[in-house]
Write an enzyme that holds these catalytic residues in place. Structure first.
Site, PDB file in Angstrom:
ATOM      1  CB  SER A 261      10.187   6.511 -15.547  1.00 45.60           C
ATOM      2  OG  SER A 261      11.403   5.887 -15.149  1.00 45.60           O
ATOM      3  CE  LYS A 262       9.560   0.493 -22.083  1.00 39.86           C
ATOM      4  NZ  LYS A 262      10.967   0.108 -22.000  1.00 39.86           N
ATOM      5  NE  ARG A 263      16.070   5.706 -18.581  1.00 40.24           N
ATOM      6  CZ  ARG A 263      15.349   6.792 -18.880  1.00 40.24           C
ATOM      7  NH1 ARG A 263      14.745   7.470 -17.921  1.00 40.24           N
ATOM      8  NH2 ARG A 263      15.241   7.204 -20.129  1.00 40.24           N
ATOM      9  N   GLY A 265      10.947   0.412 -14.155  1.00 38.19           N
ATOM     10  CA  GLY A 265      10.439  -0.942 -14.315  1.00 38.19           C
ATOM     11  C   GLY A 265      11.429  -1.846 -15.026  1.00 38.19           C
ATOM     12  CG  ASP A 266      12.473  -1.130 -19.106  1.00 34.55           C
ATOM     13  OD1 ASP A 266      11.476  -1.882 -19.064  1.00 34.55           O
ATOM     14  OD2 ASP A 266      12.626  -0.234 -19.954  1.00 34.55           O
TER      15      ASP A 266
END
Length: 504
Positions: A261-263, A265-266
């Protein structure tokens, strides 16, 4: 069907996840391998989730990746339009067909009524399914008289058209990756196919479009596997030949625990989208992070597909030739951000020094340095093996452009001795008298001097690197001296001696 025709059909609900890019890539590779057609269709029937700019983002992402669309919104084609909202007039007739044949029905239940039923089921530890077990007890055309439900339609009451799932039937499905699948219909609900606002749901719209566009193979993500039995039944209800299906494995978090998920990656500092997403909650992209599209494509191609060899570096043509769905795995593919960097490093090393020089020159110009391209080619040839991205070259080369302002104190403690300054003064005389400043010539006269004095290389070269670079890093010392020149080298040695012999 005689011709292979595949489609990538994303929804414009936000930035395109790299899992979506992989789906597009596998469709593209399969089409090219089989002399087929690759279609881009935008599925925007759910207008409540539509995000402005997402459609253009999807198309730009595919262009950057080198995934060439044969038929689509920009390219046109004999089955245009390729945006579902531009095709909405065609779907109602197919919903009506299903109703007329007894495969669908009108349902008038309100969202509040259905939410109450779901909550009641949850309290009993169950999952509410709108299916054969309950549909005769709810507000729909199966439980009402024709007069009743027609009157509701005439009054303009909100409705949906649901598929009438058969009762207690074994549904047999075939998947090119997962094999034969059997599901009992009682475990499935009566999915909504059409809404009173005139828009179809995904289940009806994509299937009608796939049929009309003569799609031969549906290659899509694993998240659609639970819907496969419904889609098989819909093809049967229409009397149409179904395409072949292939459901791709998930892309997993680096630890393998759940979908990427984007989370993630962040939290871990890597992109999960191909391009920078500039709207709302912005997100970084592989392009802006300095990845080459060839490296990015090579990397995601191997997330779920195994070529059956030890080869890891593939051109797009090599991927086309090697690709086959029977080598796509069933299990989720774990994403490794360090492996992604490794791929970019391999592609950076394959570029010519001239190509890299032009790319690095833009970074230097932004810092106020304007360099001759031939001279810059020499420099990138010295540092490129230590970098995975062009943006990292400045960190490997800053001392080529400016003298150090500080010196690594740990290196000073270990390498700077009481007699170091005197030896470097001697070296200044050797360097000052050098007739030729090539790395080979400099190394020769330095070694001859060191041997004649009975010194060893380390006691000279380490402090020499310290005063010229500021720390014990960088390429071969004589390459650095040759590149920055005699005068600059002598100035740095003098300045370094002064600073380190007289610390403040």
């Amino acid at each position: 069907m005689s011709q292979v025709r595949v489609r990538f059909a994303p929804s414009p609900t936000g930035p395109l996840h790299i899992g979506g890019v992989r789906t597009a890539l596998y469709n593209y590779l399969f089409a090219r391998k089989n002399n087929g057609i690759f279609i881009l269709r935008i599925e925007d029937t759910d207008r409540t989730r539509f995000v402005e700019g997402a459609e253009e983002y999807i198309m730009e992402s595919l262009r950057w990746c080198g995934i060439v669309v044969d038929e689509g919104i920009a390219e046109g084609g004999k089955f245009a339009p390729y945006r579902q909202s531009d095709r909405k007039e065609i779907y109602e007739q197919y919903a009506d067909q299903l109703f007329d044949r007894g495969f669908a029905y009108y349902a008038f239940d309100t969202p509040e009524e259905l939410d109450a039923l779901r909550l009641e089921a949850e309290k009993e530890g169950k999952t509410f399914l709108y299916n054969a077990a309950v549909r005769k007890k709810l507000r729909n055309s199966l439980s009402m008289s024709d007069v009743e439900w027609n009157a509701m339609l005439d009054r303009g009451e909100h409705y949906v058209i649901r598929f009438r799932m058969p009762e207690d039937e074994e549904i047999h499905c075939d998947d090119l990756i997962r094999g034969h699948i059997v599901v009992n219909s009682d475990t499935l609900d009566d999915k909504v196919l059409f809404k009173s606002d005139g828009m179809p749901t995904y289940h009806l719209a994509h299937l009608v479009d796939d049929h009309l566009m003569e799609i031969s193979h549906v290659i899509r993500g694993e998240e659609w596997l639970p819907s496969l039995p419904l889609h098989v039944l819909l093809y049967r209800a229409f009397g149409w030949e179904a395409p072949q299906f292939a459901h791709l494995p998930l892309l997993l978090k680096p630890d393998g625990k759940g979908k990427l998920s984007k989370r993630d990656g962040d939290r871990m500092g890597f992109p999960v989208f191909p391009l920078y997403w500039p709207y709302g909650e912005t997100a970084k992209g592989y392009r802006e992070d300095g990845y080459y599209p060839e490296a990015f494509i090579n990397m995601i191609a191997l997330l779920g597909w195994n070529p059956g060899t030890e080869q890891e570096i593939f051109s797009i043509d090599e991927l086309v030739n090697a690709f086959s769905l029977d080598r796509v795995g069933k299990s989720g593919a774990r994403f490794d951000p360090e492996k992604a960097k490794w791929f970019n490093h391999q592609y950076l090393q394959k570029r010519t020094d001239q190509q890299l020089a032009f790319e690095f020159r833009e970074i230097l110009r932004a810092k106020g340095f304007h360099m001759d391209i031939v001279r810059l080619e020499m420099l990138v040839g010295l540092i490129k093996e230590r970098t995975s991205f062009v943006r990292e070259m400045w960190d490997q080369a800053d001392f080529f452009f400016r003298a150090p302002e500080t010196f690594d104190q740990e290196a000073v403690r270990k390498k700077w001795k009481a007699d170091t300054a005197g030896k470097l003064e001697e070296f200044k005389s050797i360097l000052g008298g050098a007739a030729e400043l090539t790395p080979a010539a400099l190394e020769l006269i330095t070694r001859e001097w060191i041997e004649s004095k009975g010194y060893n290389m380390g006691e000279i070269m380490n402090p020499l690197r310290l005063v010229i670079v500021g720390s014990l890093r960088g390429p071969h010392m004589f390459d650095i001296i040759s590149w920055i020149g005699k005068e600059e080298s002598l100035n740095r040695i003098s300045r370094g001696i002064t600073f380190l012999e007289n610390p403040r």
